[in-house]
Each structure stands twice: as C-alpha cells, then as structure tokens.
Design an enzyme around this catalytic site. Structure first.
Site, PDB file in Angstrom:
ATOM      1  CB  SER A  18      -8.192  -0.316   5.802  1.00  0.00           C
ATOM      2  OG  SER A  18      -9.013   0.801   6.029  1.00  0.00           O
ATOM      3  CB  SER A  68      -8.141   2.698   3.093  1.00  0.00           C
ATOM      4  OG  SER A  68      -7.261   2.181   4.079  1.00  0.00           O
ATOM      5  CE  LYS A  90      -3.991   1.552   2.783  1.00  0.00           C
ATOM      6  NZ  LYS A  90      -4.830   1.145   3.954  1.00  0.00           N
TER       7      LYS A  90
END
Length: 472
Positions: A182, A158, A82
């Site tokens: 997330s 996310s 990420k």
C-alpha cells in the site's frame, strides 16, 4: 530559487528556512494554498489542519528570529499523513464510516511526533481505502482519490491520498502504511518515491492496525533525499516505558541519508524473473529493464522460490486477521462497511484456524528460501505494479491473456515481499507507458534500506527515475 516554494523538495525547503531565505509561515501558506486550489480535483485530503500548521510555523519563525531554533533536517517542511495515523484533535478514520463515531485522538502518533521533532509541520490527513484493504483508493465514504497525472485514473492504494498529495505538489513528504503493497502501489501509479522499510523497523504506535503481523509504516516523497531524511527522522524503537507495538524491533537507528552518495560499486544486483515477469505487462517489464541497465544488474533472471505460495499465505493471513479484528462490527454494523471490504472481512472470519497455521508455516519456509537468494545478491529488482494506473471504476484487466479482478491484483507483485518483511524502495520510471509513470521495486535484505536508497539515488541522479509534479 525561481520556482514557487511548493515546487521545491523537502531538503531545499528546510535549508531555505534555516537560512531565513523564506519563513516557515510563507512556506506552509504556499502549500496550504496549493491544497486549496487543487484538492477539489485530486481529493487527496480528508482534513486540512490550517490553524495548527500556521501556529507551528509561527513558533519556528519566532525561534529563528530569537536564535533559539536549531537547523533541523526538515525545518519548516509541510507533510501530511494517511488518515489511519493518530492526529491530536482528529478522529482516526482509517478510511471508514464506522470509526467516525469514536472520540478524537488525544495525541499524535509516534511517527508524526518524530517528524515534527525533526522540524516538519503537519498540514493534514489523507484519503485511503477503507481499513487499508484495497489498492485503488476508490473510497465510497470520502470519494475516489484521483491520480494527479490523469485525473480520470486511480491513484492506487491503500495509501492513495499519500501518493497523490506528493504527485500533485501539495506536500513534499507524506506517510502511508504498507501491509501488502500500500505504499509501493500508489508510489508506482502516481510517480513518486516510496519506502517500505523492514518489518519492525519503524514503530506503529498511534496508528490504526490492519494486520499486525504484516503492517509496515513508511514515507513517500518527491526525491530520494527527502525519502531518506524522513526515514531517518522516524527510526528507532519505542521508549521502553511505552512499548505498545509488539512487532517493533528493538534496534537502534541506522541513518541512511549521509550515505546516499556512496553509489553502488561492488553491489551484486539481480532482476527477479519468473513470477515477477509473468505477472507484468510490457510497460512494467520495460521499466525494470531500464533500471537494470542503469544499475548494471546481472542479465540472467533470478528465481525466487515459493513466491506464489508466499503470496497465497499472505492472502490467507490477511483475510483471517482482518476478519478477527472487525468481527464485532461485522456482527452489529455490517451495512456501514464498504461492500467489498465487508465481504472480504466476512470471508476471513470463516477461515479455519488450521489453514492460517499452515499459511504461517509456508511463510516461514518462503522467508528461508528468500534469505538464500539474498545471500547471493545485495539488491533485487522487480516491477511494483503489473501495469500503469487504470481508469477509475475499472473492475477487471487483462494481464498477458488472463482476465483478472483489478483491485486484489494491483498488488500481486508487492504482496509476496511484504509477506516476509523485506525492505523495498519504489522508484518511478517514465516513458515506458504513453503518458503515465510505473514503479520499480528495489529490494534488499532485512535492515539494508541503505543499499536500496543508494541505488535509488543513482537512478535519480542519472535521470532514470524522477517524481515531477503533475501539471493538473
């Protein structure tokens, strides 16, 4: 092996590289080619590190040829992170426009370093919701991340790019963050395995913060063994001389991969009802029922006291800490935020301190009640998301007769567990929705990730849970 190398799981890749059945260079090249051929449709990656990855693969191959390269657990395995993880030479974006003005990171984040020390090879950075504040990864700066199993639908967030990259067969392992769900939300919607460890288990050094009192980092993967291998490689506190994560527990590594085959005989397993059933659509409840039957869970639903109050406390704490973190930029660069993120940050900056103090007291009481429940059970089961992936652009959805905004409520089943730092493994179930997966959370007491992963391994071996690569 007859399948292309990019279709193998990480454990199989590492064994093949160690045995010199395939070179690390060929393996990384196959994954880089897969990214090149698919990412225009998926939009999982924000940066691809082709030169870095091939250089590292060449060093591994040279070491194997010379007999100096150890057979590490993730030898030659491509992975991606990420884009809130520091990567040397890249600016740490955290999904934002504002952070693009910062200089590149000078070193890799600690968990990136640990995965590479276990033999893995970083190939890129991944799309996410701005500043990790969202559950859909419809990022206005980078574009929406698409669910590989239905490109018209969301990947979740996310850590949407992290879930999508695994589901698309681009890499077998990714790293994400989980503050309110997330990791588990995109794992559920993209049909992959994800682990949110106990709060404090993995150091957050070298990652962009969201909510320091709630942030967790963890892996997502194609198989339970891959998840366990990645988790084991990252365990352990920071070195004492470099202690920068105040939330990191000074607890030694407790490897789990070696115990995956121990099974679940004798474990007390319950199914969370009440709030967790009321806030799930039939497809999510059916996925839990299938997992519960396979694991021999107790039939009578288990109530988790104060769960709604716990979620409310998590909302307040999230808003207040996020507003404080971004206050300077809210004052000077408000137009550069995504509108939805900006409005929530602004609201958080206005929350009275007394409310936050009360939320922390509620959180403490709720944690105490959850501990009482977990003294009677080794594992608890709950849906990971209220529904399967929704179409990109969906603003609202019907949840058992209630019209709710989608973005905050895709995490309403994960947020109460992050709030008190419990470890949870998300496992993908197919067949309860017409064509999409939906995840189930396997929840354990603090520091008992091993039990959650053992149960996940039983489900995977039985074919109840699986993470197939999308056909795209």
């Amino acid at each position: 092996m007859t399948a292309p190398w990019w279709q193998q799981d990480a454990a199989g890749m590492a064994q093949a590289v160690a045995a010199r059945d395939v070179s690390a260079t060929a393996l990384v090249t196959a994954c880089l080619d897969r990214i090149e051929h698919t990412d225009a449709r998926v939009n999982a990656f924000t940066a691809v590190l082709r030169a870095r990855a091939l250089a590292r693969a060449a060093r591994i191959d040279a070491g194997l040829a010379a007999g100096t390269q150890a057979a590490l657990p993730l030898l030659g395995v491509p992975f991606a992170v990420k884009n809130l993880f520091d990567v040397a030479g890249l600016t740490t974006l955290a999904g934002s426009k504002i952070e693009r003005d910062r200089p590149p990171a000078r070193a890799d984040g600690l968990l990136v370093q640990r995965l590479e020390a276990a033999g893995a090879i970083l190939v890129g950075a991944l799309n996410m919701d701005e500043y990790a504040y969202g559950f859909t990864t419809e990022n206005s700066h980078e574009g929406a991340c698409h669910n590989p199993h239905d490109l018209a639908r969301i990947a979740g967030g996310s850590s949407g790019g992290s879930g999508a990259a695994v589901a698309a067969g681009q890499v077998p392992i990714t790293l994400g963050s989980d503050t309110n769900g997330s990791i588990r939300v995109p794992s559920s919607l993209c049909g992959v395995f994800g682990l949110k460890p106990t709060f404090g288990r993995l150091p957050r050094t070298g990652s962009f913060p969201f909510i320091s009192s709630l942030d967790h980092l963890g892996p997502m993967a194609r198989s339970v063994r891959d998840l366990a291998l990645a988790y084991d490689a990252m365990q352990g506190p920071e070195a004492p001389a470099a202690h920068t994560d105040a939330g990191c527990a000074q607890r030694p590594a407790e490897p789990v991969a070696r115990d995956l085959d121990k099974g679940i005989t004798g474990l007390r397993i319950g199914v969370l009802g009440g709030y967790f059933a009321d806030n799930a659509l039939p497809e999510a409840r059916a996925a839990v029922a299938r997992v519960a039957q396979a694991l021999g869970a107790q039939a009578e639903p288990v109530e988790l006291p104060l769960v709604e109050a716990g979620r409310a406390a998590a909302f307040l704490i999230t808003n207040a800490e996020a507003g404080a973190l971004h206050l300077d930029n809210l004052r000077t660069r408000a137009a550069d935020f995504e509108p939805l993120s900006r409005d929530r940050f602004l609201a958080g900056a206005l929350i009275p301190a007394a409310w936050v103090a009360r939320a922390q007291r509620v959180r403490s009481r709720y944690a105490h009640e959850a501990a009482r429940v977990l003294s009677r059970y080794d594992l608890l089961l709950a849906p990971a998301t209220p529904c399967a992936a929704t179409p990109i652009g969906t603003e609202r959805f019907d949840l058992n007769g209630r019209d709710l905004p989608l973005r905050p409520n895709m995490g309403l089943l994960t947020q109460p567990l992050s709030c008190i730092g419990l470890p949870a493994c998300a496992v993908p179930v197919w067949g309860t929705h017409a064509s999409l997966p939906i995840g189930v959370q396997i929840i354990a007491a603090p520091w008992r990730e091993d039990l959650a992963l053992r149960a996940a391994a039983v489900l995977e071996a039985a074919g109840i849970c699986r993470a197939p690569i999308a056909t795209l």
